[in-house]
Scaffold this active site. Structure first.
Site, PDB file in Angstrom:
ATOM      1  N   CYS A  15       6.801   0.236   6.724  1.00 26.41           N
ATOM      2  CA  CYS A  15       6.350   1.365   5.924  1.00 26.41           C
ATOM      3  C   CYS A  15       7.460   1.773   4.964  1.00 26.41           C
ATOM      4  O   CYS A  15       8.634   1.830   5.348  1.00 26.41           O
ATOM      5  CB  CYS A  15       5.994   2.536   6.849  1.00 26.41           C
ATOM      6  SG  CYS A  15       5.371   3.991   5.997  1.00 26.41           S
ATOM      7  N   LEU A  16       7.072   2.081   3.741  1.00 25.47           N
ATOM      8  CA  LEU A  16       8.047   2.534   2.756  1.00 25.47           C
ATOM      9  C   LEU A  16       8.684   3.857   3.166  1.00 25.47           C
ATOM     10  O   LEU A  16       9.779   4.172   2.722  1.00 25.47           O
ATOM     11  CB  LEU A  16       7.385   2.656   1.378  1.00 25.47           C
ATOM     12  CG  LEU A  16       6.863   1.343   0.788  1.00 25.47           C
ATOM     13  CD1 LEU A  16       6.043   1.604  -0.469  1.00 25.47           C
ATOM     14  CD2 LEU A  16       8.012   0.385   0.506  1.00 25.47           C
ATOM     15  N   HIS A  52      -3.521   1.429   7.930  1.00 22.48           N
ATOM     16  CA  HIS A  52      -2.174   1.997   7.868  1.00 22.48           C
ATOM     17  C   HIS A  52      -2.138   3.166   6.880  1.00 22.48           C
ATOM     18  O   HIS A  52      -1.642   4.251   7.199  1.00 22.48           O
ATOM     19  CB  HIS A  52      -1.184   0.900   7.458  1.00 22.48           C
ATOM     20  CG  HIS A  52       0.211   1.365   7.281  1.00 22.48           C
ATOM     21  ND1 HIS A  52       1.216   1.049   8.170  1.00 22.48           N
ATOM     22  CD2 HIS A  52       0.796   2.112   6.309  1.00 22.48           C
ATOM     23  CE1 HIS A  52       2.351   1.579   7.743  1.00 22.48           C
ATOM     24  NE2 HIS A  52       2.124   2.235   6.614  1.00 22.48           N
ATOM     25  N   GLU A  53      -2.670   2.949   5.685  1.00 19.11           N
ATOM     26  CA  GLU A  53      -2.660   4.006   4.660  1.00 19.11           C
ATOM     27  C   GLU A  53      -3.591   5.156   5.046  1.00 19.11           C
ATOM     28  O   GLU A  53      -3.271   6.328   4.819  1.00 19.11           O
ATOM     29  CB  GLU A  53      -3.036   3.438   3.292  1.00 19.11           C
ATOM     30  CG  GLU A  53      -2.122   2.330   2.784  1.00 19.11           C
ATOM     31  CD  GLU A  53      -0.640   2.648   2.824  1.00 19.11           C
ATOM     32  OE1 GLU A  53      -0.261   3.837   2.720  1.00 19.11           O
ATOM     33  OE2 GLU A  53       0.163   1.708   2.971  1.00 19.11           O
ATOM     34  N   GLN A  66       2.855  10.234   0.841  1.00 18.19           N
ATOM     35  CA  GLN A  66       4.185   9.644   0.871  1.00 18.19           C
ATOM     36  C   GLN A  66       5.033  10.044  -0.336  1.00 18.19           C
ATOM     37  O   GLN A  66       6.246   9.877  -0.312  1.00 18.19           O
ATOM     38  CB  GLN A  66       4.105   8.119   0.950  1.00 18.19           C
ATOM     39  CG  GLN A  66       3.602   7.618   2.288  1.00 18.19           C
ATOM     40  CD  GLN A  66       3.545   6.117   2.310  1.00 18.19           C
ATOM     41  OE1 GLN A  66       2.530   5.524   1.978  1.00 18.19           O
ATOM     42  NE2 GLN A  66       4.652   5.490   2.692  1.00 18.19           N
ATOM     43  N   GLY A 119       0.843  -1.186   0.000  1.00 19.58           N
ATOM     44  CA  GLY A 119       0.000   0.000   0.000  1.00 19.58           C
ATOM     45  C   GLY A 119       0.877   1.234   0.000  1.00 19.58           C
ATOM     46  O   GLY A 119       2.046   1.176   0.397  1.00 19.58           O
ATOM     47  N   HIS A 131      -1.898   7.650   7.148  1.00 21.70           N
ATOM     48  CA  HIS A 131      -1.022   8.569   6.404  1.00 21.70           C
ATOM     49  C   HIS A 131      -1.773   9.836   5.991  1.00 21.70           C
ATOM     50  O   HIS A 131      -1.186  10.913   5.930  1.00 21.70           O
ATOM     51  CB  HIS A 131      -0.456   7.904   5.145  1.00 21.70           C
ATOM     52  CG  HIS A 131       0.775   7.098   5.381  1.00 21.70           C
ATOM     53  ND1 HIS A 131       1.966   7.647   5.812  1.00 21.70           N
ATOM     54  CD2 HIS A 131       1.007   5.777   5.224  1.00 21.70           C
ATOM     55  CE1 HIS A 131       2.877   6.697   5.915  1.00 21.70           C
ATOM     56  NE2 HIS A 131       2.318   5.544   5.566  1.00 21.70           N
TER      57      HIS A 131
END
Length: 181
Positions: free
Chosen positions: A101-102, A143-144, A53, A48, A147
Site C-alpha cells: 500500500c502506498l 483493497h481500495e 489516501q 490503485g 480504504h
C-alpha cells in the site's frame, strides 16, 4: 493542471475514517480529484489509490493496474475512476495474495480476498457501470474499497507472520517467509 499529491501514511487518523458519498460526480472539484489521483498513483508506482489516501474523504478511487517496479507482473488496464463503488456479489472462493500500500510503505502482507466480484460504480462521466472483476484486478478493487471504510490491508492479514518487507517481495525471495496458520 493535475498534480502529484502527498499520500497519507499509516498512523494518520484520516486513513481510518469512513469516506462520504459523492453527490455530484460532475462537480469540478471531483473531476480535479480524479485527475490528481491518477497522476499520484502513476507517479508513485501504485496500481490503485483511494481518495482518503490524499486527505479527500470521498467514496472514490482509481484502479490503474500496469506492470511497474512495485508490481512487475500486473496486468495492463487503463486507469479507471470508480465513484461510489459497491460490491454486488462475490465468489465463495478466497485466494491469499501479497499486497502492499502506498500508505504503508515498505511492507507487504498476505491477504485473503475474493477471487471474483461483481461490482457497480459511477464513472467520471456520471454513468453507472457494472462489471465482473477477477484475480489481481479484483484484489485491487477490494483493497481500495477497504480504504473507503478506513480499513488497511494490514488489518486483513491473518497472522503477523505473514507480513514481510517489500525487498523480499520485489526480489522474489519471499517464498521462504510464507507461514500457514
Amino acid at each position: 493542471m493535475s498534480e502529484l499529491i502527498q499520500i497519507l501514511q499509516l498512523g494518520d487518523p484520516r486513513l481510518r475514517q469512513k469516506a462520504t458519498w459523492v453527490e455530484n460526480t460532475q462537480d469540478e472539484s471531483i473531476q480535479k480529484l480524479i485527475d490528481n489521483l491518477t497522476v499520484t498513483v502513476t507517479q508513485s508506482h501504485g496500481v490503485g489509490i483511494a481518495a482518503p489516501q490524499i486527505s479527500a474523504s470521498y467514496r472514490l478511487f482509481i484502479v490503474a493496474s500496469r506492470p511497474n517496479v512495485r508490481y512487475p507482473h500486473a496486468p495492463v488496464m487503463e486507469p479507471t475512476a470508480m465513484i461510489n463503488p459497491r460490491i454486488i456479489a462475490h465468489s465463495g472462493e478466497t485466494i491469499s495474495g501479497w499486497e502492499g500500500c502506498l500508505s504503508v510503505p515498505g511492507l507487504r502482507g498476505l491477504v485473503p480476498r475474493y477471487q471474483a466480484i461483481e461490482i457497480s460504480y459511477t464513472d467520471r462521466h456520471g454513468k453507472l457501470q457494472k462489471q465482473e472483476l477477477t484475480d489481481f484486478v479484483a484484489r485491487i478493487f477490494q483493497h481500495e474499497y477497504d480504504h473507503l471504510d478506513g480499513v488497511l490491508f494490514i488489518d486483513r492479514v491473518e497472522s503477523y507472520l505473514n507480513i514481510i518487507t517489500e525487498e523480499p517481495y520485489i526480489n522474489h525471495s519471499f517464498k521462504s517467509y510464507i507461514f500457514d496458520h
